[in-house]
Enzyme design. Structure first.
Site, PDB file in Angstrom:
ATOM      1  CG  PHE A 101      -1.810   1.036   1.515  1.00  0.00           C
ATOM      2  CD1 PHE A 101      -3.178   0.842   1.299  1.00  0.00           C
ATOM      3  CD2 PHE A 101      -1.395   2.264   2.007  1.00  0.00           C
ATOM      4  CE1 PHE A 101      -4.096   1.851   1.564  1.00  0.00           C
ATOM      5  CE2 PHE A 101      -2.308   3.280   2.275  1.00  0.00           C
ATOM      6  CZ  PHE A 101      -3.663   3.063   2.051  1.00  0.00           C
ATOM      7  CG  PHE A 111       9.511   6.249   2.747  1.00  0.00           C
ATOM      8  CD1 PHE A 111      10.844   6.063   2.429  1.00  0.00           C
ATOM      9  CD2 PHE A 111       9.156   7.389   3.448  1.00  0.00           C
ATOM     10  CE1 PHE A 111      11.817   7.004   2.798  1.00  0.00           C
ATOM     11  CE2 PHE A 111      10.118   8.329   3.831  1.00  0.00           C
ATOM     12  CZ  PHE A 111      11.439   8.138   3.499  1.00  0.00           C
ATOM     13  CD  GLN A 118      11.375   0.267  46.096  1.00  0.00           C
ATOM     14  OE1 GLN A 118      12.093   1.224  46.386  1.00  0.00           O
ATOM     15  NE2 GLN A 118      10.332  -0.086  46.814  1.00  0.00           N
ATOM     16  CD  GLU A 135      -0.930   1.503   8.773  1.00  0.00           C
ATOM     17  OE1 GLU A 135      -1.978   1.710   9.387  1.00  0.00           O
ATOM     18  OE2 GLU A 135      -0.548   0.378   8.416  1.00  0.00           O
TER      19      GLU A 135
HETATM   20  C1  LIG Z   1      10.314   2.191   7.348  1.00  0.00           C
HETATM   21  C2  LIG Z   1       9.184   2.938   6.736  1.00  0.00           C
HETATM   22  C3  LIG Z   1       8.213   2.251   6.044  1.00  0.00           C
HETATM   23  C4  LIG Z   1       7.153   2.930   5.453  1.00  0.00           C
HETATM   24  N1  LIG Z   1       6.230   2.230   4.717  1.00  0.00           N
HETATM   25  C5  LIG Z   1       5.291   2.906   4.025  1.00  0.00           C
HETATM   26  C6  LIG Z   1       4.383   2.211   3.145  1.00  0.00           C
HETATM   27  O1  LIG Z   1       4.408   0.986   3.027  1.00  0.00           O
HETATM   28  N2  LIG Z   1       3.503   2.938   2.446  1.00  0.00           N
HETATM   29  C7  LIG Z   1       3.426   4.294   2.518  1.00  0.00           C
HETATM   30  O2  LIG Z   1       2.610   4.893   1.850  1.00  0.00           O
HETATM   31  N3  LIG Z   1       4.273   4.992   3.339  1.00  0.00           N
HETATM   32  C8  LIG Z   1       5.180   4.320   4.083  1.00  0.00           C
HETATM   33  N4  LIG Z   1       6.042   5.004   4.920  1.00  0.00           N
HETATM   34  C9  LIG Z   1       5.961   6.466   4.949  1.00  0.00           C
HETATM   35  C10 LIG Z   1       5.372   7.023   6.231  1.00  0.00           C
HETATM   36  O3  LIG Z   1       3.995   6.781   6.312  1.00  0.00           O
HETATM   37  C11 LIG Z   1       5.730   8.515   6.277  1.00  0.00           C
HETATM   38  O4  LIG Z   1       7.135   8.580   6.538  1.00  0.00           O
HETATM   39  C12 LIG Z   1       4.955   9.286   7.313  1.00  0.00           C
HETATM   40  O5  LIG Z   1       3.615   9.425   6.926  1.00  0.00           O
HETATM   41  C13 LIG Z   1       5.541  10.688   7.577  1.00  0.00           C
HETATM   42  O6  LIG Z   1       5.786  11.373   6.412  1.00  0.00           O
HETATM   43  P1  LIG Z   1       7.222  12.048   6.189  1.00  0.00           P
HETATM   44  O7  LIG Z   1       8.247  11.004   6.429  1.00  0.00           O
HETATM   45  O8  LIG Z   1       7.213  12.689   4.862  1.00  0.00           O
HETATM   46  O9  LIG Z   1       7.347  13.119   7.320  1.00  0.00           O
HETATM   47  P2  LIG Z   1       6.867  14.647   7.233  1.00  0.00           P
HETATM   48  O10 LIG Z   1       5.441  14.688   6.811  1.00  0.00           O
HETATM   49  O11 LIG Z   1       7.861  15.409   6.446  1.00  0.00           O
HETATM   50  O12 LIG Z   1       6.940  15.070   8.765  1.00  0.00           O
HETATM   51  C14 LIG Z   1       8.134  15.512   9.405  1.00  0.00           C
HETATM   52  C15 LIG Z   1       7.785  15.815  10.860  1.00  0.00           C
HETATM   53  O13 LIG Z   1       6.822  16.884  10.901  1.00  0.00           O
HETATM   54  C16 LIG Z   1       5.673  16.459  11.633  1.00  0.00           C
HETATM   55  N5  LIG Z   1       4.473  17.042  11.024  1.00  0.00           N
HETATM   56  C17 LIG Z   1       4.136  17.103   9.715  1.00  0.00           C
HETATM   57  N6  LIG Z   1       2.957  17.703   9.554  1.00  0.00           N
HETATM   58  C18 LIG Z   1       2.514  18.028  10.798  1.00  0.00           C
HETATM   59  C19 LIG Z   1       1.353  18.649  11.309  1.00  0.00           C
HETATM   60  N7  LIG Z   1       0.368  19.068  10.503  1.00  0.00           N
HETATM   61  N8  LIG Z   1       1.230  18.802  12.650  1.00  0.00           N
HETATM   62  C20 LIG Z   1       2.209  18.360  13.484  1.00  0.00           C
HETATM   63  N9  LIG Z   1       3.338  17.773  13.069  1.00  0.00           N
HETATM   64  C21 LIG Z   1       3.488  17.603  11.731  1.00  0.00           C
HETATM   65  C22 LIG Z   1       5.663  14.948  11.518  1.00  0.00           C
HETATM   66  O14 LIG Z   1       4.917  14.348  12.595  1.00  0.00           O
HETATM   67  C23 LIG Z   1       7.145  14.645  11.589  1.00  0.00           C
HETATM   68  O15 LIG Z   1       7.548  14.631  12.932  1.00  0.00           O
HETATM   69  C24 LIG Z   1       7.072   4.333   5.560  1.00  0.00           C
HETATM   70  C25 LIG Z   1       8.040   5.035   6.300  1.00  0.00           C
HETATM   71  C26 LIG Z   1       9.085   4.358   6.873  1.00  0.00           C
HETATM   72  C27 LIG Z   1      10.119   5.139   7.625  1.00  0.00           C
END
Ligand SMILES: Cc1cc2nc3c(=O)[nH]c(=O)nc-3n(C[C@H](O)[C@H](O)[C@H](O)COP(=O)(O)OP(=O)(O)OC[C@H]3O[C@@H](n4cnc5c(N)ncnc54)[C@H](O)[C@@H]3O)c2cc1C
Length: 415
Positions: free
Chosen positions: A122, A155, A278, A386
């Protein structure tokens, strides 16, 4: 908890526990070190029929729901959180098709996902669209009887080991979030390929790949539900699948605690077992208290989801309509808030517990020959994927405020 289980659920837990202890646990270190895809172990999960546990019998499933999915997964994740990720991503693909697929789409893909013959993945994330899925740049252009997909996803867990992918692309960029649609794309489709494989801190038995779409032509029939419904698909699937991430946290925390408890009982300092100090005992007590709180919240939520979803699934299958239509007809409650609470609580707990496990074990806990540091590395991503835990909290707060505003503080889950 064991007393709350039906005979069938107890048998499923036993089966998953045996598989986990005999096949998954002994392989965990090898696949973490080599980062190879754990095909032989995935084959064992397949043979045990665990891929089928949450799907309706019509598709070769065992007729369970999210509760059965979590019960089986908890046992497997205790042994290793990474190897069974292929099971986790397959559930994401299968649930997308179960909830939003037409009868023909259900028949076409669910039996192979239920048997584990084909693995699912997905992928909604893109380099510029992580937490903000509305920024999706991948496009899907209708061309006769086909859609042509172009863009880059990243990802993608399970990566090239999967065969059935749920991918998201914009069918109408001018409509922003409402222009995004969900598609089923099969491996081998021309124009669908993989880019780099990520090198990761943890979850190293679960490959994570870039996905490249270049003029990728898929039949029009591979559109899930309707154009513009992509983010509905993602949210409805996450409502059901986030307990699966929560249980990944609980399972790995239990695995880390079991290893830690064995160690601290036999480790002696100052002439006594370190478990008798403890300070150590209190850490252990707090860790298990968090696990039991998480399990109570999780299984209370999964049972509520199953109670609500079962009639909708039955109606969707009986009336030969998408289950999502049946959910609308039956006014099936959504569990965005509760699923988010499970994910936040259990995965934050997993990170804290694995940190504390290393502390309780001392130096050995930090070493790669000892199992606890792997659980710690594997735990971190649970707070990220997720939907990050910050995004979960945004959603939970938004739902709480909405509920207060409409004065409908109805308790979806009866006490
Ligand atoms: C090992 C791994 C496997 C993955 N597998 C999948 C997969 O199978 N399918 C898939 O679709 N995706 C996958 N992902 C992607 C994952 O879902 C995303 O990394 C995640 O949704 C965050 O997006 P980003 O990494 O771009 O972080 P960003 O969106 O760039 O966020 C960076 C930081 O800013 C914070 N942030 C961003 N917007 C806000 C907001 N509005 N309010 C507060 N804080 C905010 C975030 O919480 C984070 O701390 C995977 C990621 C990893 C690391």
């Amino acid at each position: 908890m064991a007393n709350d289980l039906t005979e069938e659920q107890r048998a499923l837990v036993e089966l998953a526990r045996e598989l986990a202890q005999k096949k998954i646990k002994p392989a965990a270190r090898h696949y973490d070190e080599t980062e190879e895809f754990p095909w032989p172990v995935v084959d064992d999960i397949r043979k045990a029929d665990i891929f089928a546990c949450y799907l309706p019998e019509e598709f070769g499933g065992l007729g369970g729901g999210v509760t059965e999915l979590c019960l089986a997964a908890e046992e497997m994740y205790k042994a290793c959180p990474a190897i069974p990720m292929a099971f986790g991503t397959t559930t994401l693909a299968a649930v997308s098709i179960l909830l939003f697929g037409s009868p023909a789409q259900r028949q076409r893909w669910l039996p192979d996902l239920a048997s584990g013959k084909r693995l699912g993945a997905f992928n909604i994330t893109e380099p510029g669209a992580g937490s903000d899925a509305t920024a999706t740049k991948t496009t899907a252009r209708l061309d006769g009887d086909h859609y042509v997909l172009d863009g880059n996803k990243n990802f993608c867990s399970t990566g090239e080991a999967a065969e059935v992918y749920i991918l998201f692309a914009s069918t109408n960029p001018s409509r922003g979030a409402r222009g995004i649609s969900a598609f089923v794309v099969e491996k081998g489709t021309p124009g669908f390929s993989f880019g780099k494989k990520e090198r990761k801190m943890g979850m190293r038995a679960s490959p994570t790949y870039d996905v490249v779409l270049q003029g990728c032509r898929i039949p029009k029939d591979n559109l899930l539900y309707a154009e513009g419904y992509g983010l509905f698909v993602a949210q409805a699937v996450f409502d059901v699948s986030r307990p699966g991430v929560a249980v990944q946290g609980l399972g790995l925390a239990e695995g880390a605690l079991d290893a830690t408890t064995d160690y601290i009982r036999q480790r002696k300092q100052f002439g006594q077992s370190v478990s008798s100090f403890q300070a150590i005992g209190h850490m252990l007590a707090d860790c298990w208290t968090a696990v039991e709180c998480g399990r109570a919240l999780l299984y209370r939520t999964t049972r509520a989801i199953d109670r609500a979803m079962k009639p909708a699934i039955e109606k969707g299958l009986r009336d030969a309509v998408p289950v999502f239509d049946a959910m609308k007809a039956l006014d099936t409650p959504r569990f965005t808030k509760e699923a988010g609470m499970c994910k936040v609580f259990c995965t934050d707990a997993a990170m804290k517990i694995t940190t504390d496990c290393i502390q309780m074990c001392g130096g050995i806990g930090y070493m790669r020959d000892f199992p606890v540091e792997k659980y710690f590395r594997d735990a971190k991503v649970l707070q990220i994927y997720e939907g990050t835990n910050q995004i979960q909290r945004n959603e939970i707060a938004m739902m709480l405020i909405k509920e207060a505003a409409s004065r409908s503080r109805r308790t979806i889950i009866p006490a």
